[in-house]
Design an enzyme around this catalytic site. Structure first.
Site, mmCIF file in Angstrom:
data_model
loop_
_atom_site.group_PDB
_atom_site.id
_atom_site.type_symbol
_atom_site.label_atom_id
_atom_site.label_comp_id
_atom_site.label_asym_id
_atom_site.label_seq_id
_atom_site.Cartn_x
_atom_site.Cartn_y
_atom_site.Cartn_z
ATOM 1 N NE ARG A 206 38.967 -23.422 30.178
ATOM 2 C CZ ARG A 206 40.229 -23.527 30.162
ATOM 3 N NH1 ARG A 206 40.928 -24.660 30.546
ATOM 4 N NH2 ARG A 206 40.748 -22.210 30.322
ATOM 5 N N GLY B 213 -1.341 8.871 -18.390
ATOM 6 C CA GLY B 213 -2.986 9.784 -19.311
ATOM 7 C C GLY B 213 -2.074 10.006 -20.746
ATOM 8 C CE1 TYR C 71 13.649 -14.161 25.223
ATOM 9 C CE2 TYR C 71 13.787 -15.737 24.157
ATOM 10 C CZ TYR C 71 12.946 -15.027 24.560
ATOM 11 O OH TYR C 71 11.546 -15.311 24.127
ATOM 12 C CB ALA D 22 -7.567 7.218 -0.820
ATOM 13 N NE ARG E 8 -2.940 -0.350 -11.576
ATOM 14 C CZ ARG E 8 -2.903 1.155 -12.318
ATOM 15 N NH1 ARG E 8 -2.205 0.733 -13.425
ATOM 16 N NH2 ARG E 8 -2.901 2.027 -11.338
HETATM 17 C C1 UD1 Z 1 -2.608 7.955 -12.867
HETATM 18 C C2 UD1 Z 1 -3.114 9.336 -14.064
HETATM 19 C C3 UD1 Z 1 -2.497 9.435 -15.314
HETATM 20 C C4 UD1 Z 1 -1.030 9.062 -14.369
HETATM 21 C C5 UD1 Z 1 -0.188 8.418 -14.083
HETATM 22 C C6 UD1 Z 1 1.142 9.310 -13.269
HETATM 23 C C7 UD1 Z 1 -5.661 10.028 -13.463
HETATM 24 C C8 UD1 Z 1 -7.032 9.511 -13.231
HETATM 25 N N1 UD1 Z 1 -4.695 9.549 -13.869
HETATM 26 O O1 UD1 Z 1 -2.865 7.167 -13.212
HETATM 27 O O2 UD1 Z 1 -3.142 10.597 -16.091
HETATM 28 O O3 UD1 Z 1 -0.136 9.533 -15.804
HETATM 29 O O4 UD1 Z 1 -1.080 8.679 -12.308
HETATM 30 O O5 UD1 Z 1 1.604 8.187 -12.756
HETATM 31 O O6 UD1 Z 1 -5.801 10.525 -12.787
HETATM 32 N N2 UD1 Z 1 -6.088 7.369 -5.175
HETATM 33 C C9 UD1 Z 1 -6.419 7.866 -4.329
HETATM 34 N N3 UD1 Z 1 -8.028 7.652 -4.525
HETATM 35 C C10 UD1 Z 1 -8.006 7.031 -5.511
HETATM 36 C C11 UD1 Z 1 -7.832 6.634 -6.961
HETATM 37 C C12 UD1 Z 1 -6.419 6.702 -6.792
HETATM 38 O O7 UD1 Z 1 -6.220 8.216 -3.617
HETATM 39 O O8 UD1 Z 1 -9.372 7.367 -5.694
HETATM 40 C C13 UD1 Z 1 -3.957 8.008 -4.978
HETATM 41 C C14 UD1 Z 1 -3.595 6.614 -5.725
HETATM 42 O O9 UD1 Z 1 -3.577 6.202 -4.053
HETATM 43 C C15 UD1 Z 1 -2.226 6.983 -6.084
HETATM 44 C C16 UD1 Z 1 -2.671 7.962 -7.298
HETATM 45 O O10 UD1 Z 1 -4.261 8.004 -6.745
HETATM 46 O O11 UD1 Z 1 -0.919 7.147 -5.051
HETATM 47 C C17 UD1 Z 1 -2.226 7.281 -8.327
HETATM 48 O O12 UD1 Z 1 -3.958 6.323 -8.632
HETATM 49 P P1 UD1 Z 1 -3.635 5.399 -9.932
HETATM 50 O O13 UD1 Z 1 -4.134 4.824 -9.469
HETATM 51 O O14 UD1 Z 1 -1.618 5.097 -8.948
HETATM 52 O O15 UD1 Z 1 -3.380 6.215 -11.642
HETATM 53 P P2 UD1 Z 1 -2.906 5.796 -12.348
HETATM 54 O O16 UD1 Z 1 -3.733 4.769 -13.011
HETATM 55 O O17 UD1 Z 1 -1.320 5.558 -11.914
HETATM 56 MG MG MG Z 2 -0.138 5.229 -10.479
#
Ligand code: UD1
Ligand code: MG
Length: 450
Positions: free
Chosen positions: A426, A143, A373, A15, A20
């Site tokens: 032709r 993380g 076409y 979601a 980025r």
């Molecule tokens: C997240 C982790 C981080 C980990 C990294 C690995 C958290 C807080 N952080 O960071 O520790 O090292 O992934 O790749 O979990 N998403 C939702 N709803 C939201 C936010 C995100 O569905 O409200 C989904 C995104 O679509 C994505 C996934 O969750 O597929 C991860 O979200 P993203 O924002 O990429 O987290 P990272 O900053 O990469």
């Molecule tokens: Mg991510």
């Protein structure tokens, strides 16, 4: 198969806005190896044969819902963080009893072996929370796993919240977590958005589980498998890794790749034994190539089937809906779209065939064009078995050339040609005897008397 004693449900988070990526397309629909990232994650999840896979999507993500069919989706109304996203799946898992494997839609390189390792860790340790971790010398925005003095996992600290000291830690969160179903929902309810991003971090579940005296554990997995794609550069990086995996696998299975680093494959490519692929070939999605086929350099193929021992290229473009028959030859600067080429047929030079069928052993001369076409609709061209089409022929569809027919070079064919007939369309040639010599003499005379 996984060795977990408990049933398993997968929750795939998709979601996030993916800001980025700076894209109008949801991040997890960006393709790696020609296939949207989320589909990679779903197909690996399916290998574990879970009871259910729920995909968490945001509002107005119809394209994502379509891309994940037949899996059910759960709506996360606002993108308030990964913990909130998992909670959004609760309604779809109300009757489910068992373990919950949380995966991110933006980690397309995940493998079945790695998921099995995580499931096995749960079976072995019975820990309520298992985190997939990895080590890297460039931990960047991942993380970090905080370990206590005994090396047990204490908490996960997001990079945005970490102290400079904590940022030195190279043990990172891969994003995949296996959670004991009976604990997951109460623990998620305790997570607060008290951090710099004001988001509900799923990673806080680790510290909360420890506080609740539940055991947590982590398992180290290859960095590649949990590579998170957040930017276009990371997308390209993930694709490069996938390409290497695909090339490696096909070479092991008996495919010759000449200059493998220049051959682009798709995640769903199927290649038979003793296929040879030359340099700079691009194989888009939906391509099936049978044994002993040769694809010469600089070809582009997409949604096509190539039957045994056919030869393609160099410089051929084969577009969706095409099928190239056994032993057929498709040569340079030939474009084929939605066309079936019969066994042993030859289309060797500078030709466009669209919405056509070409019979076995037909020979299509250089520069043949199907005019498929009319500015409004597409029309079909049917070319029978053993037909000979002379060079530079325009076949104005709809038109049918019967078995064994010949078409004279340079023809514009607008009517059907019966079997075994010669069609010439032709102007007849006029030879003006001695004309050229007289012309040259007149030019010389004019020059002299200027
Ligand atoms: C997240 C982790 C981080 C980990 C990294 C690995 C958290 C807080 N952080 O960071 O520790 O090292 O992934 O790749 O979990 N998403 C939702 N709803 C939201 C936010 C995100 O569905 O409200 C989904 C995104 O679509 C994505 C996934 O969750 O597929 C991860 O979200 P993203 O924002 O990429 O987290 P990272 O900053 O990469
Ligand atoms: Mg991510």
């Amino acid at each position: 198969m996984a060795s977990s004693s408990l049933p398993l449900a997968c929750v795939v988070l998709a979601a996030g806005k993916g800001t980025r990526m700076k894209s109008a397309t949801p991040k997890i629909l960006h393709a790696v190896g020609g296939v949207p990232m989320i589909r990679h994650v779903l197909s690996v999840c399916s290998e574990l044969a879970p009871s259910k896979i729920v995909v968490v999507v945001g509002p107005d993500m119809k394209t994502v819902e379509d891309a994940v069919v037949p899996h059910p989706t759960a709506l996360q109304r606002e993108q308030k963080g990964t913990a909130d996203a998992v909670k959004a799946a609760h309604a779809k898992l109300k009757d489910f009893i068992g373990d919950i494997l949380v995966l991110f839609g933006d980690t397309p390189l995940i493998t079945t072996e790695t998921l099995e390792k995580i499931v096995a860790e749960r079976a072995a340790t019975k820990a309520a929370v298992i985190v997939a971790a990895f080590r890297t010398i460039e931990p960047g925005s991942y993380g970090r796993l905080d370990l206590d003095l005994h090396g047990n996992l204490d908490a996960i600290v997001e990079a945005s919240e970490a102290t400079p000291d904590q940022l030195q830690n190279t043990l990172c969160n891969g994003g995949i977590m296996l959670l004991a179903g009976e604990h997951v929902w109460p623990l998620l309810d305790k997570i607060e958005a008290k951090n710099s991003k004001k988001e509900f971090y799923l990673t806080d579940i680790v510290g909360l589980a420890r506080q609740a005296k539940l055991s947590v554990s982590y398992v180290e997995v290859p960095h590649e498998d949990v590579l998170g794609v957040n930017t276009r550069a990371e997308l390209a990086g993930a694709d490069a890794i996938l390409q290497n995996r695909l090339r490696e696998r096909f070479m092991q299975e008996g495919v010759t790749l000449i200059a493998p680093e220049t051959v682009y494959l798709s995640a769903d490519t199927i290649l038979g034994q003793d296929v040879t692929i030359g340099p700079h070939v691009v194989i888009g999605p939906g391509v099936i190539i049978a044994d002993h086929v040769t694809i010469k350099p600089y070809c582009h193929l997409e949604q096509v089937t190539i039957e045994q021992a056919a030869q393609i290229g160099p410089f051929a473009r084969i577009r969706p809906g095409s099928q190239i028959g056994m032993g057929a030859h498709i040569g340079n600067f030939v474009e084929i779209k939605n066309t079936e080429i019969g066994q042993g047929a030859k289309v060797n030079h500078l030709t466009y065939l669209g919405d056509a069928i070409v019979g076995a052993k037909a020979n299509i001369g250089a520069g043949t064009i199907t005019c498929n076409y009319d500015g409004f609709k597409k029309h079909r061209t049917e070319i029978g078995n053993a037909v000979f089409i002379g060079s530079n022929t325009a076949l104005v569809a709809p038109v049918k050339i019967g078995d064994g027919a010949f078409v004279g070079a340079g023809s514009v064919i607008t009517m059907d040609v019966p079997n075994d007939t010669l069609a010439i369309a032709r102007n007849r040639q006029t030879n003006m005897e001695d004309w050229a010599r007289r012309y040259r003499e007149k030019q010389k005379y004019d020059e002299k008397n200027k």
